[in-house]
Design a protein around this motif. Structure first.
Motif, short mmCIF file in Angstrom:
data_model
loop_
_atom_site.label_atom_id
_atom_site.label_comp_id
_atom_site.label_asym_id
_atom_site.label_seq_id
_atom_site.Cartn_x
_atom_site.Cartn_y
_atom_site.Cartn_z
N LYS A 94 0.83 -1.22 0.00
CA LYS A 94 0.00 0.00 0.00
C LYS A 94 0.86 1.26 0.00
CE LYS A 94 -4.19 -1.29 2.43
NZ LYS A 94 -4.63 -1.41 3.81
N SER A 95 2.10 1.13 0.49
CA SER A 95 2.95 2.32 0.63
C SER A 95 3.81 2.59 -0.60
CB SER A 95 3.85 2.18 1.86
OG SER A 95 4.98 1.39 1.59
N GLY A 96 3.74 1.71 -1.60
CA GLY A 96 4.58 1.97 -2.77
C GLY A 96 4.62 0.86 -3.79
N PHE A 97 5.78 0.78 -4.45
CA PHE A 97 5.99 -0.07 -5.61
C PHE A 97 6.86 -1.26 -5.19
CE2 PHE A 97 8.47 -0.38 -9.79
CZ PHE A 97 7.41 -0.92 -10.51
N VAL A 98 6.39 -2.48 -5.47
CA VAL A 98 7.09 -3.67 -4.98
C VAL A 98 7.83 -4.39 -6.11
CG1 VAL A 98 6.80 -5.91 -3.83
CG2 VAL A 98 5.32 -4.00 -3.18
N ILE A 99 9.14 -4.55 -5.92
CA ILE A 99 9.95 -5.26 -6.90
C ILE A 99 10.45 -6.57 -6.30
CG2 ILE A 99 12.16 -5.23 -8.17
CD1 ILE A 99 10.30 -3.37 -9.44
N TYR A 100 10.27 -7.64 -7.05
CA TYR A 100 10.76 -8.96 -6.63
C TYR A 100 12.13 -9.23 -7.26
CZ TYR A 100 10.99 -14.12 -6.60
OH TYR A 100 11.38 -15.43 -6.46
N LEU A 101 13.13 -9.49 -6.43
CA LEU A 101 14.45 -9.87 -6.94
C LEU A 101 14.43 -11.39 -7.12
CD1 LEU A 101 14.99 -6.97 -6.00
CD2 LEU A 101 17.19 -7.71 -5.11
N ASP A 102 14.20 -11.78 -8.36
CA ASP A 102 14.02 -13.19 -8.70
C ASP A 102 15.39 -13.82 -8.99
OD1 ASP A 102 13.12 -15.61 -9.59
OD2 ASP A 102 12.18 -14.86 -11.42
N CYS A 103 15.99 -14.36 -7.94
CA CYS A 103 17.37 -14.83 -7.99
C CYS A 103 17.38 -16.36 -8.12
CB CYS A 103 18.03 -14.39 -6.69
SG CYS A 103 19.78 -14.59 -6.62
N THR A 104 18.26 -16.90 -8.96
CA THR A 104 18.30 -18.35 -9.14
C THR A 104 18.75 -19.05 -7.84
OG1 THR A 104 20.59 -18.32 -9.88
CG2 THR A 104 18.89 -18.14 -11.60
N VAL A 105 18.34 -20.30 -7.69
CA VAL A 105 18.72 -21.06 -6.49
C VAL A 105 20.24 -21.19 -6.42
CG1 VAL A 105 18.61 -23.34 -5.40
CG2 VAL A 105 16.53 -22.33 -6.35
#
Ligand code: S3P
Length: 173
Positions: A94-105
């Motif tokens: 709700k407070s902003g923009f969400v970025i997912y750091l999609d890092c390999t295993v």
């Protein structure tokens, strides 16, 4: 008033390093939820887990996430388990923009093997399986709550990641 930029992702995906640099280039404040907790509690995350247990950690994590989500103009790097609670991540979203750091295993494995500061990954028989197991538990929420994502592997340059996220955020804000 600028919206927050929230980084989510698994342990070792680079949220703190990338977040600190993003805050500099975007001229925003920077908060790392784990450091915030450590400052408030005057204890390292590792000590909180060993002295008071995970349940207590999750309680205070929720309490401080609530405080942090009231900030603005802030890059917020979150602990990998923040998304395990829908309430936590919904407040942040709700407070902003969400970025997912999609890092390999493989990349996560390499990075977390170097340190012993993460209680959930210490003293496990098979670190690789533990990472896969925990990631599987959380991946649906990382994807459900992200607004966008960046892919990261062992060859990814941090400055490319910072630049990509910066552009995504500018477009969004
Ligand atoms: C956790 C991740 C850690 C820290 C704690 C629990 C998790 O943060 O909050 O050890 O549950 O994934 P990082 O993702 O910054 O390592």
């Amino acid at each position: 008033m600028k919206q927050n930029l929230i980084l989510i992702g698994f342990m070792g995906s680079g949220k703190s390093t990338v977040g600190r640099e993003l805050a500099k280039v975007l001229e925003m404040n920077f908060v790392d939820t784990d450091h915030y907790i450590e400052n408030k509690e005057k204890m390292k995350i590792k000590e909180i887990f060993s002295l008071k247990g995970e349940k207590y950690f999750r309680e205070i994590e929720a309490k401080y996430v609530k405080e942090i989500s009231k900030m603005n103009n802030t890059v917020i790097s979150t602990g990998g388990g923040v998304v395990a609670s829908d309430t936590n991540i919904m407040l942040l979203k709700k407070s902003g923009f969400v970025i997912y750091l999609d890092c390999t295993v493989e990349c996560i494995y390499k990075r977390v093997s170097r340190r012993n500061t993460r209680p959930l990954l210490n003293d496990v028989e098979d670190l690789h399986s533990r990472i896969v197991e925990l990631l599987n538990e959380r991946i649906d929420n990382y994807k459900k709550y992200m607004d966008d994502k960046v892919y990261i592997d062992s060859k990814t340059n941090i400055w490319d990641t910072v630049d990509k996220i910066k552009k995504m955020y500018i477009k969004f804000d």
